[in-house]
Write an enzyme that holds these catalytic residues in place. Sequence first.
Site, PDB file in Angstrom:
ATOM      1  CG  ASP A 194     -20.894 -28.987 -20.923  1.00 35.45           C
ATOM      2  OD1 ASP A 194     -21.557 -28.546 -19.958  1.00 35.45           O
ATOM      3  OD2 ASP A 194     -19.945 -28.360 -21.422  1.00 35.45           O
ATOM      4  CG  ASP A 211     -18.316 -27.899 -26.075  1.00 39.16           C
ATOM      5  OD1 ASP A 211     -17.264 -28.561 -26.139  1.00 39.16           O
ATOM      6  OD2 ASP A 211     -18.530 -27.048 -25.201  1.00 39.16           O
TER       7      ASP A 211
END
Length: 264
Positions: A194, A211
Amino acid sequence: MRLIDEPYDEPPFSSWDGAQHGPEPRPDWVIADHNALDTDLGVLKTGKEADVHLVHRGLPGTDGCLMAAKRYRTTDHRMFHRDAGYQEGRRTRRSRDTRAMARRTEFGRDLLAGKWAGAEFAALGELWTLGAPVPYPVQLNGAELMLEFLGEPDGTAAPRLAQCRPEPDELADLFDQLVAAMRLLAHAGYAHGDLSPYNILVHRGRLTLIDLPQVVDLVINPQGPGFLQRDCANVLKWFTARGLDAPEADHLFGDLMAEAVAHW
Ligand SMILES: Nc1ncnc2c1ncn2[C@@H]1O[C@H](COP(=O)(O)OP(=O)(O)OP(=O)(O)O)[C@@H](O)[C@H]1O
Ligand SMILES: [Mg+2]
């Protein structure tokens, strides 16, 4: 952001005992003492799937340290858009849990949040140990991860790459750091999954990937290469728009896949 004037509306708490701890050897700044108290200083950022708070941990008479507490949401309507492809090839041992997840009961949602937190904690621990530029994962407690805080001692968080306007020299240097980080992940068989200028922080000229709950296995997950291709396209788009003479996305992708396969 600066350290919030009025601490968040909760009494200090102790959370080290009973949590799962990050990899050893621990960095010196980590306070691993069951007498230490944590104070929630407020929200750094609310995201799609988690809220990130600034937390101070200290023992009386010491400066203590700052951490970023990432809390995956458990009980609201938000579902994890990442659940689809990333999970392929991962198994859940307990079928009762699997059924609960499928029903999206409250128990199921708690499990999903805990599962994502656990996945991110494991990925950060492994990547940090390999020397990748990721925040040190201090501890995991249910759906809450405590991470190394990237930012200033006054609580100002490091900006995301997306907010930076680097001069050409710095731009080229950041790009080199990013490719080195992606190469290190690929070497270990992973892609971020991502990656974007929003999931990269820049602190004092150094870049950090954040993340990472959806880290994908490039060899075992049939969708892995697709995620890597998207990661490459996302970051190259940003660097090219800022004026860097960057390689083609397919070129970078091919390089990284070769790196992954060579060391499998
Ligand atoms: N270790 C850290 N130090 C400083 N700030 C952090 C840290 N981790 C996260 N943040 C801040 O919190 C934001 C959200 O973190 P993260 O991307 O991990 O969560 P998310 O729920 O996926 O958010 P989003 O939906 O915005 O992607 C980051 O963009 C960053 O600004
Ligand atoms: Mg994010």
